[in-house]
Design an enzyme around this catalytic site. Structure first.
Site, short mmCIF file in Angstrom:
data_model
loop_
_atom_site.label_atom_id
_atom_site.label_comp_id
_atom_site.label_asym_id
_atom_site.label_seq_id
_atom_site.Cartn_x
_atom_site.Cartn_y
_atom_site.Cartn_z
N GLN A 50 -0.78 0.09 -10.71
CA GLN A 50 -0.05 0.96 -9.79
C GLN A 50 0.23 2.34 -10.40
OE1 GLN A 50 4.21 0.67 -8.82
NE2 GLN A 50 3.59 0.17 -6.72
N ASP A 87 5.46 -5.41 -0.71
CA ASP A 87 6.82 -5.84 -1.07
C ASP A 87 7.04 -5.62 -2.56
OD1 ASP A 87 5.88 -8.39 1.09
OD2 ASP A 87 7.39 -6.90 1.61
N ARG A 89 -2.42 2.11 4.08
CA ARG A 89 -1.84 1.11 4.97
C ARG A 89 -0.40 0.83 4.60
NH1 ARG A 89 -4.94 -4.25 2.34
NH2 ARG A 89 -3.07 -5.04 1.32
N GLY A 90 0.23 -0.11 5.27
CA GLY A 90 1.54 -0.64 4.89
C GLY A 90 2.62 0.40 4.72
N GLU A 91 3.21 0.42 3.52
CA GLU A 91 4.38 1.28 3.32
C GLU A 91 4.24 2.14 2.08
OE1 GLU A 91 8.03 -0.64 4.19
OE2 GLU A 91 9.18 0.55 2.77
N ASP A 92 3.90 1.53 0.95
CA ASP A 92 3.90 2.34 -0.29
C ASP A 92 2.70 3.27 -0.35
OD1 ASP A 92 3.32 2.16 -3.67
OD2 ASP A 92 5.20 2.91 -2.88
N SER A 93 1.50 2.79 -0.11
CA SER A 93 0.33 3.69 -0.17
C SER A 93 0.42 4.74 0.94
CB SER A 93 -0.98 2.89 -0.04
OG SER A 93 -1.06 2.22 1.19
N TYR A 146 -6.23 -2.65 6.37
CA TYR A 146 -6.27 -4.06 6.76
C TYR A 146 -7.66 -4.35 7.34
CZ TYR A 146 -1.26 -3.54 6.16
OH TYR A 146 -0.02 -3.26 5.63
O1 TRH Z 1 -0.31 -4.17 0.58
P1 TRH Z 1 0.31 -3.55 1.77
O2 TRH Z 1 -0.34 -3.80 3.07
O3 TRH Z 1 1.83 -4.04 1.89
C1 TRH Z 1 2.41 -4.19 3.18
C2 TRH Z 1 3.61 -3.28 3.26
O4 TRH Z 1 4.47 -3.53 2.19
C3 TRH Z 1 4.38 -3.55 4.54
O5 TRH Z 1 5.60 -2.82 4.56
C4 TRH Z 1 4.71 -5.01 4.63
O6 TRH Z 1 5.35 -5.25 5.86
C5 TRH Z 1 3.45 -5.82 4.53
O7 TRH Z 1 2.77 -5.54 3.31
C6 TRH Z 1 3.81 -7.30 4.55
O8 TRH Z 1 0.38 -1.97 1.58
P2 TRH Z 1 1.27 -1.05 0.66
O9 TRH Z 1 2.67 -1.00 1.17
O10 TRH Z 1 0.54 0.22 0.50
O11 TRH Z 1 1.34 -1.77 -0.75
C7 TRH Z 1 0.20 -1.82 -1.58
C8 TRH Z 1 0.66 -1.61 -3.01
O12 TRH Z 1 -0.39 -1.95 -3.92
C9 TRH Z 1 1.02 -0.16 -3.30
O13 TRH Z 1 2.14 -0.11 -4.16
C10 TRH Z 1 -0.21 0.36 -4.03
C11 TRH Z 1 -0.60 -0.85 -4.81
N1 TRH Z 1 -2.00 -0.89 -5.23
C12 TRH Z 1 -2.27 -0.72 -6.58
O14 TRH Z 1 -1.36 -0.46 -7.37
N2 TRH Z 1 -3.56 -0.81 -7.00
C13 TRH Z 1 -4.58 -1.05 -6.14
O15 TRH Z 1 -5.75 -1.12 -6.59
C14 TRH Z 1 -4.31 -1.21 -4.75
C15 TRH Z 1 -5.42 -1.46 -3.79
C16 TRH Z 1 -2.99 -1.15 -4.31
#
Ligand code: TRH
Length: 388
Positions: A256, A19, A272-276, A195
């Site tokens: 990030q 998020d 996973r999720g959305e951004d990565s 996850y």
């Molecule tokens: O953390 P996430 O699983 O987030 C998810 C998604 O947002 C999903 O849409 C939502 O429904 C759920 O949460 C509740 O995965 P995501 O989306 O990849 O987000 C991780 C963020 O963290 C991404 O912007 C990358 C960042 N990140 C870093 O900047 N440094 C790090 O070391 C790591 C591990 C992640």
């Protein structure tokens, strides 16, 4: 001439990091590339600190990378900006909503929704949602088509990626910046950001038994539990341990702005999720998406919808290879057989990943589309300050 507006982005951290991950990426791009004034109202500074370690946890107000960061509760005293972005339907306070209705001209109010490859997205993108008091909110759907709201992509991202990957020592530089020794040059490097997953033993055994050395970069998160169980030890951040051909690195959180380098340096990205998930596609690497598990198997539909798009032009064998491993990973099945098939197809997977990334680049990026849509939706508003 690009008009400078005042944007209020609202982020409620449900769980995990996506998020705030998506919101932070958008906020920075609006400031840096589009010269907008951006306020980010956020309710969980601890989560934010994982990806932006310079944030102060208790500051009433602070500015990071040109973005004004404001604690969630302060929206009650805030005067609405020209543009209000409710991230992932996070529900604003009644006080702030009332002020939207009292502000003239009315702010452009958008609910920026979660990313999906499903076909209904194109039909709902920019649909109005009338609210009480004659106020209208609009749905904004990111997506993979030119009828959707697009994907977040910084203007210089692809050039940065290509320049970075052309540097022979890039991987060593990235690892040293993280305080970790680089893996052997000929090692197969796998980034793991997923996850929790019960069964990893077969997968880890097959990597430990492989002829080629394997480096497994494990990001912080719940998947470490299964790795610790297999290792029969508690991996500490920064720790490195080997079993046979497999060397496991417990990575720290990376800011990030540098997270992409991990994806660029790896040979295979498990995200996973959305951004990565999106960033692995821009990295143009063979990848696996561990989708966020949801009730009533809604995530299965989202996964299938993406695979249909991603594999539309893949040959039969490649399609099977990807579907086998993605299904095994997301359904908690034994990974070893599908993993060996996946690793055995790396050259074809790499070519396909690059072709996919190039096809996505033809689409205008999300932030640029958002700027244009805001201009359209608010075109009867007097502009505050013409950008110089
Ligand atoms: O953390 P996430 O699983 O987030 C998810 C998604 O947002 C999903 O849409 C939502 O429904 C759920 O949460 C509740 O995965 P995501 O989306 O990849 O987000 C991780 C963020 O963290 C991404 O912007 C990358 C960042 N990140 C870093 O900047 N440094 C790090 O070391 C790591 C591990 C992640």
């Amino acid at each position: 001439m690009k008009v400078q507006h005042r944007w209020d982005l609202f982020c409620h951290v449900v769980d995990n990091l996506g998020d705030i991950g998506v919101t932070w990426r958008l906020a920075r791009q609006l400031v840096v590339e589009h010269g907008q004034q951006v306020r980010l109202f956020l309710d969980d500074f601890k989560a934010f600190a994982h990806i932006a370690p310079q944030v102060q946890l208790r500051a009433a107000e602070q500015t990071l990378a040109g973005v004004q960061i404001v604690p969630w509760a302060r929206q009650a005293q805030a005067t609405p900006g020209d543009v209000v972005i409710e991230m992932f339907g996070c529900h604003l306070s009644e006080t702030y909503i009332a002020k939207i209705g009292q502000t003239s001209p009315q702010p452009v109010w958008l609910n920026l929704e979660h990313l999906s490859a499903e076909t209904w997205v194109d039909l709902h993108h920019l649909k109005p949602s009338p609210q009480s008091g004659g106020v209208t909110k609009y749905f904004y759907y990111p997506g993979f088509t030119d009828k959707s709201g697009g994907l977040l992509r910084e203007a210089n991202l692809i050039a940065q990626r290509d320049n970075w990957q052309m540097q022979p020592s890039a991987r060593r530089i990235a690892m040293r910046a993280l305080g970790l020794p680089p893996p052997p040059d000929h090692a197969l490097t796998v980034l793991l950001f997923s996850y929790a997953r019960q069964r990893l033993d077969g997968w880890l055994h097959s990597m430990a038994a492989s002829e080629r050395p394997v480096a497994l970069w494990v990001c912080p998160g719940p998947v470490k539990t299964a790795i610790n169980a297999w290792l029969d030890m508690e991996l500490q951040t920064g720790q490195i341990t080997s079993r046979g051909s497999l060397t496991i690195y417990a990575l720290p959180y990376i800011p990030q702005q540098r997270f992409d380098e991990l994806l660029w340096a790896a040979d295979i990205c498990i995200v996973r999720g959305e951004d990565s998930f999106v960033r692995a596609q821009w990295a143009a690497k063979p990848f696996v998406w561990h989708i966020y598990p949801q009730e009533d198997s809604a995530h299965d539909r989202k996964l299938d919808a993406f695979l249909d798009r991603y594999l539309a032009e893949a040959d039969h064998d490649l399609r099977d290879t990807v579907v086998h491993f993605w299904t095994a990973w997301n359904r908690g099945l034994d990974l070893a057989p599908a993993w060996l098939e996946f690793v055995g197809s790396l050259p074809a997977l790499q070519r396909h990943a690059l072709k996919w990334s190039r096809s996505l680049q033809t689409q205008p990026d999300l932030a640029s589309q958002l700027i244009n849509e805001v201009q359209q939706l608010g075109s009867n508003r007097p502009s505050l300050v013409a950008a110089r």
